[in-house]
Design a protein around this motif. Structure first.
Motif, PDB file in Angstrom:
ATOM      1  N   GLY A  79     -54.569 -36.490  57.176  1.00  0.00           N
ATOM      2  CA  GLY A  79     -55.932 -36.840  56.819  1.00  0.00           C
ATOM      3  C   GLY A  79     -56.822 -37.194  57.993  1.00  0.00           C
ATOM      4  N   ALA A  80     -56.278 -37.921  58.964  1.00  0.00           N
ATOM      5  CA  ALA A  80     -57.084 -38.337  60.119  1.00  0.00           C
ATOM      6  C   ALA A  80     -57.628 -37.130  60.870  1.00  0.00           C
ATOM      7  CB  ALA A  80     -56.249 -39.212  61.047  1.00  0.00           C
ATOM      8  N   ASN A  81     -56.834 -36.075  60.971  1.00  0.00           N
ATOM      9  CA  ASN A  81     -57.278 -34.879  61.689  1.00  0.00           C
ATOM     10  C   ASN A  81     -58.347 -34.111  60.917  1.00  0.00           C
ATOM     11  OD1 ASN A  81     -55.510 -35.457  63.719  1.00  0.00           O
ATOM     12  ND2 ASN A  81     -54.000 -33.907  63.173  1.00  0.00           N
ATOM     13  N   ARG A  82     -58.408 -34.292  59.599  1.00  0.00           N
ATOM     14  CA  ARG A  82     -59.441 -33.637  58.803  1.00  0.00           C
ATOM     15  C   ARG A  82     -60.734 -34.447  58.784  1.00  0.00           C
ATOM     16  NH1 ARG A  82     -58.523 -32.656  53.122  1.00  0.00           N
ATOM     17  NH2 ARG A  82     -59.972 -30.906  53.362  1.00  0.00           N
ATOM     18  N   LEU A  83     -60.604 -35.754  58.701  1.00  0.00           N
ATOM     19  CA  LEU A  83     -61.782 -36.604  58.550  1.00  0.00           C
ATOM     20  C   LEU A  83     -62.599 -36.744  59.824  1.00  0.00           C
ATOM     21  CD1 LEU A  83     -60.554 -39.589  56.338  1.00  0.00           C
ATOM     22  CD2 LEU A  83     -61.882 -37.594  55.651  1.00  0.00           C
ATOM     23  N   TRP A  84     -61.904 -36.927  60.946  1.00  0.00           N
ATOM     24  CA  TRP A  84     -62.615 -37.324  62.173  1.00  0.00           C
ATOM     25  C   TRP A  84     -62.852 -36.164  63.140  1.00  0.00           C
ATOM     26  CZ3 TRP A  84     -63.758 -41.112  59.500  1.00  0.00           C
ATOM     27  CH2 TRP A  84     -62.831 -41.955  58.900  1.00  0.00           C
ATOM     28  N   ARG A  85     -62.846 -34.945  62.648  1.00  0.00           N
ATOM     29  CA  ARG A  85     -63.094 -33.812  63.526  1.00  0.00           C
ATOM     30  C   ARG A  85     -64.543 -33.340  63.396  1.00  0.00           C
ATOM     31  NH1 ARG A  85     -59.528 -29.139  60.426  1.00  0.00           N
ATOM     32  NH2 ARG A  85     -60.813 -28.976  58.541  1.00  0.00           N
ATOM     33  N   GLY A  86     -64.997 -32.597  64.363  1.00  0.00           N
ATOM     34  CA  GLY A  86     -66.368 -32.105  64.354  1.00  0.00           C
ATOM     35  C   GLY A  86     -67.357 -33.194  64.736  1.00  0.00           C
ATOM     36  N   ASP A  87     -68.613 -32.813  64.827  1.00  0.00           N
ATOM     37  CA  ASP A  87     -69.655 -33.758  65.229  1.00  0.00           C
ATOM     38  C   ASP A  87     -69.762 -34.938  64.262  1.00  0.00           C
ATOM     39  OD1 ASP A  87     -70.356 -32.186  67.439  1.00  0.00           O
ATOM     40  OD2 ASP A  87     -71.721 -30.975  66.240  1.00  0.00           O
ATOM     41  N   ALA A  88     -69.780 -34.634  62.957  1.00  0.00           N
ATOM     42  CA  ALA A  88     -69.919 -35.695  61.963  1.00  0.00           C
ATOM     43  C   ALA A  88     -68.678 -36.578  61.922  1.00  0.00           C
ATOM     44  CB  ALA A  88     -70.184 -35.096  60.589  1.00  0.00           C
ATOM     45  N   GLY A  89     -67.509 -35.963  62.014  1.00  0.00           N
ATOM     46  CA  GLY A  89     -66.271 -36.738  62.003  1.00  0.00           C
ATOM     47  C   GLY A  89     -66.170 -37.665  63.196  1.00  0.00           C
ATOM     48  N   GLU A  90     -66.567 -37.157  64.356  1.00  0.00           N
ATOM     49  CA  GLU A  90     -66.553 -37.976  65.562  1.00  0.00           C
ATOM     50  C   GLU A  90     -67.543 -39.131  65.446  1.00  0.00           C
ATOM     51  OE1 GLU A  90     -67.549 -37.494  70.350  1.00  0.00           O
ATOM     52  OE2 GLU A  90     -67.166 -35.719  69.121  1.00  0.00           O
ATOM     53  N   ALA A  91     -68.726 -38.836  64.897  1.00  0.00           N
ATOM     54  CA  ALA A  91     -69.728 -39.882  64.719  1.00  0.00           C
ATOM     55  C   ALA A  91     -69.244 -40.943  63.733  1.00  0.00           C
ATOM     56  CB  ALA A  91     -71.041 -39.270  64.231  1.00  0.00           C
ATOM     57  N   ALA A  92     -68.584 -40.508  62.662  1.00  0.00           N
ATOM     58  CA  ALA A  92     -68.065 -41.449  61.669  1.00  0.00           C
ATOM     59  C   ALA A  92     -66.964 -42.315  62.265  1.00  0.00           C
ATOM     60  CB  ALA A  92     -67.536 -40.685  60.453  1.00  0.00           C
ATOM     61  N   ALA A  93     -66.086 -41.708  63.055  1.00  0.00           N
ATOM     62  CA  ALA A  93     -64.997 -42.456  63.687  1.00  0.00           C
ATOM     63  C   ALA A  93     -65.555 -43.504  64.651  1.00  0.00           C
ATOM     64  CB  ALA A  93     -64.061 -41.499  64.420  1.00  0.00           C
ATOM     65  N   ASN A  94     -66.560 -43.119  65.439  1.00  0.00           N
ATOM     66  CA  ASN A  94     -67.182 -44.066  66.376  1.00  0.00           C
ATOM     67  C   ASN A  94     -67.889 -45.193  65.631  1.00  0.00           C
ATOM     68  OD1 ASN A  94     -66.328 -42.585  68.601  1.00  0.00           O
ATOM     69  ND2 ASN A  94     -68.210 -41.386  68.706  1.00  0.00           N
ATOM     70  N   PHE A  95     -68.555 -44.833  64.547  1.00  0.00           N
ATOM     71  CA  PHE A  95     -69.248 -45.833  63.734  1.00  0.00           C
ATOM     72  C   PHE A  95     -68.263 -46.859  63.163  1.00  0.00           C
ATOM     73  CE2 PHE A  95     -69.937 -46.632  59.135  1.00  0.00           C
ATOM     74  CZ  PHE A  95     -70.860 -47.655  59.248  1.00  0.00           C
ATOM     75  N   LEU A  96     -67.159 -46.379  62.601  1.00  0.00           N
ATOM     76  CA  LEU A  96     -66.176 -47.279  62.001  1.00  0.00           C
ATOM     77  C   LEU A  96     -65.479 -48.132  63.062  1.00  0.00           C
ATOM     78  CD1 LEU A  96     -64.651 -44.859  59.352  1.00  0.00           C
ATOM     79  CD2 LEU A  96     -66.161 -46.798  58.923  1.00  0.00           C
TER      80      LEU A  96
END
Length: 233
Positions: free
Chosen positions: A174-191
């Motif tokens: 799941g982590a590799n699906r959620l936090w990939r791409g521009d939006a995923g990276e932005a979400a990971a940084n936000f969290l």
């Protein structure tokens, strides 16, 4: 959007839309996507407009509403919801749950309420799927339906853990699906940033947690780094 699309008929011609109306900017951007045109929006798009943002909010809303039919089905049908089973099997089970169990008499809430509506025609395979859902959601659900205030850090960490677990497919964690791409990276940084200040946020009711998270996700914008059209902005 039509004017901008027409511009592309002339080689090398460029076009930019300048507006302070973010709602208009988003609508034009969405219209252009119908022609496969991804536009560079200098204002960015809220995280909630991307799959990872809507997935996180949908999970939280489903839990705090104790598996209310509308929110539950919206979450189960989200493209990032996987439960590590075959896509066809997941779709069939969701369709059966929708048509045969959730329609009609309102259930009392939670997995116990859903199981109250089961009858002898339900296959063992479907019951096993329900058990899989319950095992993935049980811990987060028990906290989110509480009427007492909860520690913000604990809520957030459990939310992330549950989201990653449910997003896992047979082949990809799941982590590799959620936090990939521009939006995923932005979400990971936000969290990550949110976790660093989590101890400064007072305890709050689960319903307030969903409201706070929604506001924070909407306030974070994402600009694609690549793949936007070179002649439109």
């Amino acid at each position: 959007a039509l004017i901008m699309r027409e511009v592309l008929e002339t080689p090398e011609k460029t076009c930019a839309l300048v507006t302070s109306d973010r709602r208009m900017a988003r609508r034009v951007s969405q219209c252009l996507k119908r022609w496969g045109i991804v536009i560079d929006d200098s204002g960015g798009q809220p995280l909630t407009e991307f799959p990872v943002g809507s997935y996180l909010l949908s999970l939280a809303k489903t839990a705090v509403e104790n598996l209310a039919p509308i929110s539950l089905l919206a979450f189960l049908k989200h493209p990032l919801t996987a439960f590590a089973i075959e896509g066809a099997e997941l779709r069939d089970n969701i369709q059966f749950l929708d048509e045969k169990i959730l329609r009609g008499v309102k259930h009392s809430g939670g997995f116990n309420g859903i199981k109250e509506n089961l009858d002898t025609r339900v296959s063992e395979k479907f019951i096993a799927w329900l058990d899989l859902l319950e095992s993935n959601l049980k811990e987060f659900l028990s906290v989110m339906i509480s009427s007492e205030k909860q520690n913000f850090r604990n809520l957030l960490q459990l939310h992330i853990k549950t989201a990653e677990q449910i997003a896992s497919t047979i082949d990809i964690i799941g982590a590799n699906r959620l936090w990939r791409g521009d939006a995923g990276e932005a979400a990971a940084n936000f969290l990550t940033d949110l976790l660093t200040i989590a101890d400064n946020i007072p305890d709050l009711l689960p319903s307030d947690y969903v409201a706070v998270l929604s506001v924070l996700l909407k306030s974070n914008t994402v600009r694609p780094k690549f793949g936007t059209h070179p002649r439109l902005s």
